[in-house]
Design a protein around this motif. Structure first.
Motif, PDB file in Angstrom:
ATOM      1  N   ARG A 202     -61.353 -21.792 -24.109  1.00  0.00           N
ATOM      2  CA  ARG A 202     -62.047 -22.521 -23.054  1.00  0.00           C
ATOM      3  C   ARG A 202     -63.290 -23.232 -23.580  1.00  0.00           C
ATOM      4  NH1 ARG A 202     -61.259 -17.882 -19.947  1.00  0.00           N
ATOM      5  NH2 ARG A 202     -63.479 -17.357 -20.138  1.00  0.00           N
ATOM      6  N   VAL A 203     -63.992 -22.593 -24.517  1.00  0.00           N
ATOM      7  CA  VAL A 203     -65.216 -23.207 -25.052  1.00  0.00           C
ATOM      8  C   VAL A 203     -64.960 -23.911 -26.379  1.00  0.00           C
ATOM      9  CG1 VAL A 203     -66.712 -21.552 -23.870  1.00  0.00           C
ATOM     10  CG2 VAL A 203     -65.906 -21.024 -26.184  1.00  0.00           C
ATOM     11  N   GLU A 204     -63.678 -23.999 -26.758  1.00  0.00           N
ATOM     12  CA  GLU A 204     -63.264 -24.706 -27.975  1.00  0.00           C
ATOM     13  C   GLU A 204     -63.980 -24.185 -29.218  1.00  0.00           C
ATOM     14  OE1 GLU A 204     -63.821 -28.847 -27.128  1.00  0.00           O
ATOM     15  OE2 GLU A 204     -62.103 -28.925 -25.765  1.00  0.00           O
ATOM     16  N   GLU A 248     -75.623 -17.191 -26.910  1.00  0.00           N
ATOM     17  CA  GLU A 248     -75.219 -17.299 -28.308  1.00  0.00           C
ATOM     18  C   GLU A 248     -73.840 -17.959 -28.453  1.00  0.00           C
ATOM     19  OE1 GLU A 248     -76.779 -13.540 -30.637  1.00  0.00           O
ATOM     20  OE2 GLU A 248     -76.129 -12.935 -28.635  1.00  0.00           O
ATOM     21  N   GLY A 249     -73.319 -18.448 -27.338  1.00  0.00           N
ATOM     22  CA  GLY A 249     -72.050 -19.170 -27.396  1.00  0.00           C
ATOM     23  C   GLY A 249     -70.824 -18.352 -27.094  1.00  0.00           C
ATOM     24  N   PHE A 250     -71.008 -17.155 -26.545  1.00  0.00           N
ATOM     25  CA  PHE A 250     -69.866 -16.296 -26.251  1.00  0.00           C
ATOM     26  C   PHE A 250     -69.642 -16.240 -24.736  1.00  0.00           C
ATOM     27  CE2 PHE A 250     -71.086 -15.281 -30.483  1.00  0.00           C
ATOM     28  CZ  PHE A 250     -69.876 -15.072 -31.136  1.00  0.00           C
ATOM     29  N   PRO A 251     -68.532 -16.785 -24.273  1.00  0.00           N
ATOM     30  CA  PRO A 251     -68.312 -16.974 -22.828  1.00  0.00           C
ATOM     31  C   PRO A 251     -68.089 -15.662 -22.094  1.00  0.00           C
ATOM     32  CG  PRO A 251     -66.336 -17.528 -24.072  1.00  0.00           C
ATOM     33  CD  PRO A 251     -67.415 -17.288 -25.086  1.00  0.00           C
ATOM     34  N   PRO A 252     -68.293 -15.659 -20.774  1.00  0.00           N
ATOM     35  CA  PRO A 252     -68.063 -14.440 -19.984  1.00  0.00           C
ATOM     36  C   PRO A 252     -66.603 -14.028 -20.012  1.00  0.00           C
ATOM     37  CG  PRO A 252     -68.440 -16.334 -18.561  1.00  0.00           C
ATOM     38  CD  PRO A 252     -68.755 -16.782 -19.949  1.00  0.00           C
ATOM     39  N   LEU A 253     -66.389 -12.744 -19.849  1.00  0.00           N
ATOM     40  CA  LEU A 253     -65.044 -12.161 -19.899  1.00  0.00           C
ATOM     41  C   LEU A 253     -64.757 -11.427 -18.594  1.00  0.00           C
ATOM     42  CD1 LEU A 253     -65.485 -10.663 -23.455  1.00  0.00           C
ATOM     43  CD2 LEU A 253     -63.778 -12.411 -22.902  1.00  0.00           C
ATOM     44  N   PRO A 254     -63.488 -11.247 -18.252  1.00  0.00           N
ATOM     45  CA  PRO A 254     -63.167 -10.445 -17.060  1.00  0.00           C
ATOM     46  C   PRO A 254     -63.490  -8.983 -17.296  1.00  0.00           C
ATOM     47  CG  PRO A 254     -61.180 -10.955 -18.299  1.00  0.00           C
ATOM     48  CD  PRO A 254     -62.288 -11.737 -18.939  1.00  0.00           C
ATOM     49  N   ASP A 255     -63.648  -8.237 -16.232  1.00  0.00           N
ATOM     50  CA  ASP A 255     -63.856  -6.794 -16.360  1.00  0.00           C
ATOM     51  C   ASP A 255     -62.588  -6.127 -16.881  1.00  0.00           C
ATOM     52  OD1 ASP A 255     -66.419  -6.881 -15.480  1.00  0.00           O
ATOM     53  OD2 ASP A 255     -66.013  -6.116 -13.482  1.00  0.00           O
ATOM     54  N   GLY A 256     -62.777  -5.040 -17.619  1.00  0.00           N
ATOM     55  CA  GLY A 256     -61.662  -4.177 -17.971  1.00  0.00           C
ATOM     56  C   GLY A 256     -61.498  -3.114 -16.893  1.00  0.00           C
TER      57      GLY A 256
END
Length: 318
Positions: A202-204, A248-256
């Motif tokens: 998504r963030v290439e 820092e360039g790391f996109p959000p993630l879904p919950d586990g």
């Protein structure tokens, strides 16, 4: 000496906290709404604190209520354990439980200790396998119960815990700054692997898979050695790791999400007893103590982790 807390009042208090309603809690504890209200007035008088505040039609816990809730759950669990330990008709037999190795490392000691104290005549047989394997073993009748990573399509389990998935790197290395990001991930069937790759696409962000394993130990070792970045649930954080953030360039993630799968057991009463212990344990296990996490970047973690505490029924391998 101060009078002890009343367990009936605490049971009602927990029911209100879980349902958000005096009316629904009354149904849960088989009392009238007026009796429930009276119990809570007496409990508030006993502790000298306001425990609930109204938010629309919902009864929310105050800060003091949240503090008491943790103690109330522990006291009710201990009460059940004491009664079970003294019960001449207590459960007896054997049960097969499966779990991914990362959940086994973090959660299983607490679950096994509590269950064994309550049910000393039940033999536990533990198998550590990835979630995809556990789902198949449950289907074949080769496991009685499993702790799994919830998948809406492949493993429609009873979700008992929700945790943030976090980008993690070594606190002592700068591997996350490499132009082509090296990754340590699970096998192609791993939900966290897919979430990782989708987020980077998504963030290439250019990336390459450096390590692939179904073993959480291998993934964690590669991160701590400064060889790769990984996506892990909050419960898997270790000293020597640092949480990476959006800045820092790391996109959000879904919950586990962690869930329970039940098999077709010949001893359903043991399965249900163990399922209850799992749900209660996963809802109340906290992060490692601060003295064990000196090298965590807690400032970064606080940016990435929100709303850690969830109630059973709302909620969280490879």
């Amino acid at each position: 000496m101060a009078a002890p807390l009343d367990l009936d009042q605490l049971q009602t208090f927990i029911a209100i906290a879980d349902t958000g309603s005096f009316t629904r809690a009354a149904d849960e504890v088989f009392r009238t709404q007026s009796a429930v209200s009276m119990q809570m007035r007496r409990l508030e008088e006993r502790v000298g604190k306001q425990l609930f505040e109204k938010e629309g039609r919902t009864n929310r816990l105050t800060e003091d209520g949240e503090r008491l809730l943790a103690y109330a759950r522990r006291m009710m669990r201990l009460n059940r354990e004491a009664l079970s330990a003294l019960d001449d008709n207590r459960l007896e037999g054997s049960i097969r439980i499966g779990t991914p190795d990362d959940y086994a490392d973090r959660f299983l000691p607490e679950i096994m200790a509590r269950f064994s104290r309550s049910n000393p005549r039940v033999e536990l047989s533990v198998l550590c396998e990835p979630t995809v394997n556990l789902v198949e073993l449950i289907r074949r009748g080769q496991l009685d119960i499993a702790i799994v990573t919830h998948d809406d399509e492949k493993s429609p389990s009873e979700v008992v815990r929700r945790e943030p998935l976090l980008w993690v790197t070594s606190a002592n290395h700068m591997v996350h700054e490499e132009q082509v990001l090296p990754l340590a991930v699970g096998r192609p069937t791993c939900l966290w692997r897919q979430a990782t790759l989708d987020a980077l696409d998504r963030v290439e962000r250019e990336h390459r898979i450096l390590f692939t394993s179904w073993s959480a130990t291998v993934i964690i070792a590669s991160v701590l050695a400064g060889l790769a970045v990984a996506v892990l649930p909050e419960c898997a954080l270790r000293p020597g790791m640092r949480v990476l953030t959006e800045s820092e360039g790391f996109p959000p993630l879904p919950d586990g999400r962690i869930g329970i799968l039940r098999g077709h057991s010949s001893q359903p009463e043991i399965v249900e007893a163990l399922a209850r212990h799992i749900a209660e344990s996963l809802d109340n296990i906290s992060l490692p103590a601060p003295e064990d996490t000196a090298s965590f970047d807690f400032a970064a973690m606080n940016l990435a982790v929100r709303g850690r505490r969830h109630k059973p029924g709302q909620m969280a391998g490879w």
